[in-house]
Design a protein around this motif. Structure first.
Motif, short mmCIF file in Angstrom:
data_model
loop_
_atom_site.label_atom_id
_atom_site.label_comp_id
_atom_site.label_asym_id
_atom_site.label_seq_id
_atom_site.Cartn_x
_atom_site.Cartn_y
_atom_site.Cartn_z
N VAL A 43 0.79 -1.03 -0.10
CA VAL A 43 -0.07 -0.15 -0.20
C VAL A 43 1.15 1.17 0.19
N GLY A 44 0.55 2.00 -0.77
CA GLY A 44 1.50 3.46 -1.14
C GLY A 44 2.69 3.38 -1.55
N LYS A 45 3.12 2.03 -2.10
CA LYS A 45 4.64 2.40 -2.33
C LYS A 45 4.86 2.73 -3.54
N ASN A 46 6.56 3.33 -3.62
CA ASN A 46 6.69 4.44 -4.96
C ASN A 46 7.44 3.23 -5.73
N LEU A 47 6.65 1.95 -6.68
CA LEU A 47 7.40 1.05 -7.55
C LEU A 47 7.69 1.86 -8.67
N SER A 48 7.41 3.02 -9.07
CA SER A 48 8.37 3.09 -11.09
C SER A 48 9.44 2.35 -11.06
N GLY A 49 9.16 2.12 -12.55
CA GLY A 49 10.45 1.45 -13.20
C GLY A 49 9.87 0.60 -12.78
N GLY A 64 -2.92 3.22 -3.57
CA GLY A 64 -2.34 4.01 -3.89
C GLY A 64 -0.66 3.74 -3.75
N ALA A 65 -0.31 3.20 -4.40
CA ALA A 65 1.15 2.55 -4.84
C ALA A 65 1.57 3.60 -6.41
N ASN A 66 2.50 3.68 -6.80
CA ASN A 66 3.01 4.26 -7.76
C ASN A 66 3.81 3.18 -8.60
N VAL A 67 2.63 2.81 -9.45
CA VAL A 67 3.69 1.99 -10.46
C VAL A 67 3.80 2.39 -12.04
N SER A 68 4.19 3.38 -12.19
CA SER A 68 3.98 4.32 -13.13
C SER A 68 5.63 3.61 -13.92
N LYS A 69 5.63 3.78 -15.19
CA LYS A 69 6.39 3.59 -16.64
C LYS A 69 7.09 1.93 -16.01
N ALA A 70 5.95 1.15 -15.35
CA ALA A 70 6.60 0.05 -15.05
C ALA A 70 6.47 -1.31 -15.90
N ALA A 80 -6.84 -8.01 -7.20
CA ALA A 80 -5.89 -7.15 -7.20
C ALA A 80 -6.27 -5.66 -7.04
N ILE A 81 -5.71 -5.17 -5.65
CA ILE A 81 -6.27 -3.90 -5.16
C ILE A 81 -5.17 -2.03 -5.99
N PHE A 82 -5.62 -2.28 -6.74
CA PHE A 82 -5.10 -0.63 -7.04
C PHE A 82 -5.17 0.41 -7.17
N ASN A 83 -6.55 0.60 -6.05
CA ASN A 83 -7.34 1.83 -6.20
C ASN A 83 -6.92 3.17 -6.01
N SER A 84 -6.34 3.99 -6.66
CA SER A 84 -6.37 5.51 -6.21
C SER A 84 -4.41 5.33 -6.45
N GLY A 85 -4.28 4.27 -6.94
CA GLY A 85 -2.88 3.97 -7.28
C GLY A 85 -2.34 5.05 -9.13
N ASN A 86 -1.08 4.76 -9.07
CA ASN A 86 -0.76 5.85 -10.70
C ASN A 86 0.45 4.55 -11.62
N LEU A 87 -0.94 4.01 -12.70
CA LEU A 87 0.11 3.12 -13.42
C LEU A 87 0.25 4.11 -15.04
N SER A 88 0.47 5.16 -14.43
CA SER A 88 1.19 5.98 -16.33
C SER A 88 1.89 5.93 -16.86
N GLY A 89 1.96 4.99 -17.95
CA GLY A 89 3.39 4.76 -18.67
C GLY A 89 3.19 3.17 -18.78
N THR A 90 2.68 2.13 -18.13
CA THR A 90 2.72 0.94 -17.45
C THR A 90 2.18 0.66 -18.52
N GLN A 101 -9.90 -3.89 -8.30
CA GLN A 101 -10.01 -3.26 -7.86
C GLN A 101 -9.00 -2.06 -8.73
N LEU A 102 -9.44 -1.31 -9.87
CA LEU A 102 -9.08 0.33 -10.23
C LEU A 102 -9.75 1.26 -10.61
#
Length: 146
Positions: A43-49, A64-70, A80-90, A101-102
């Motif tokens: 929850v809420g982790k920065n996992l960008s890339g 709420g995790a940042n999974v951008s550019k992943a 899986a629950i990704f609510n309020s998360g960032n999957l931009s560029g993924t 849950q997205l």
């Protein structure tokens, strides 16, 4: 099997402490390894890339995790629950998001190709711009009405 379980523990700990470069290096050193972190709480982790290609994330909580550019190519994300998360560029090519849950997820610039989204809750998700193959537009529309 024992080696993979040991790698799963190490990989999860690297994610928990947001050590993305080290986690990706572990994947590079073990190219056949697909992380099994089913049911994990990130929850809420920065996992960008992060490279989560082929990973088992079934029933994991990444609220709420940042999974951008992943790279989630071929990842199993059912329930899986990704609510309020960032999957931009993924890259979500061939990912299985069935029943995920997205809600309110940022998908701008994400790549959807052969992505399974049936039963996913996409309420309030942001998609523009995004790469979606034409055949998946109907499935997306159905998921948006949840």
């Amino acid at each position: 099997m024992e080696k993979e379980e040991g790698l799963d523990i190490i990989f999860f700990d690297l994610l928990k402490y947001e050590k993305i470069e080290e986690a990706n290096a572990l994947r590079t050193k073990n190219p056949a390894y697909n992380p099994n972190i089913k049911g994990s709480k990130l929850v809420g982790k920065n996992l960008s890339g992060i490279n989560l290609s082929g990973a088992n994330l079934i029933d994991s909580d990444l609220w709420g995790a940042n999974v951008s550019k992943a790279n989630l190519t071929g990842a199993l994300c059912e329930g899986a629950i990704f609510n309020s998360g960032n999957l931009s560029g993924t890259n979500l090519t061939s990912a299985n998001l069935r029943g995920a849950q997205l809600k309110r997820v940022n998908f701008s610039g994400a790549i959807f190709s052969n992505t399974v989204i049936e039963g996913a809750n996409l309420f309030g998700a942001f998609f523009l711009p995004v790469e979606i193959e034409e055949e998946y537009i109907t499935a997306f529309k159905k998921s948006l009405v949840h």
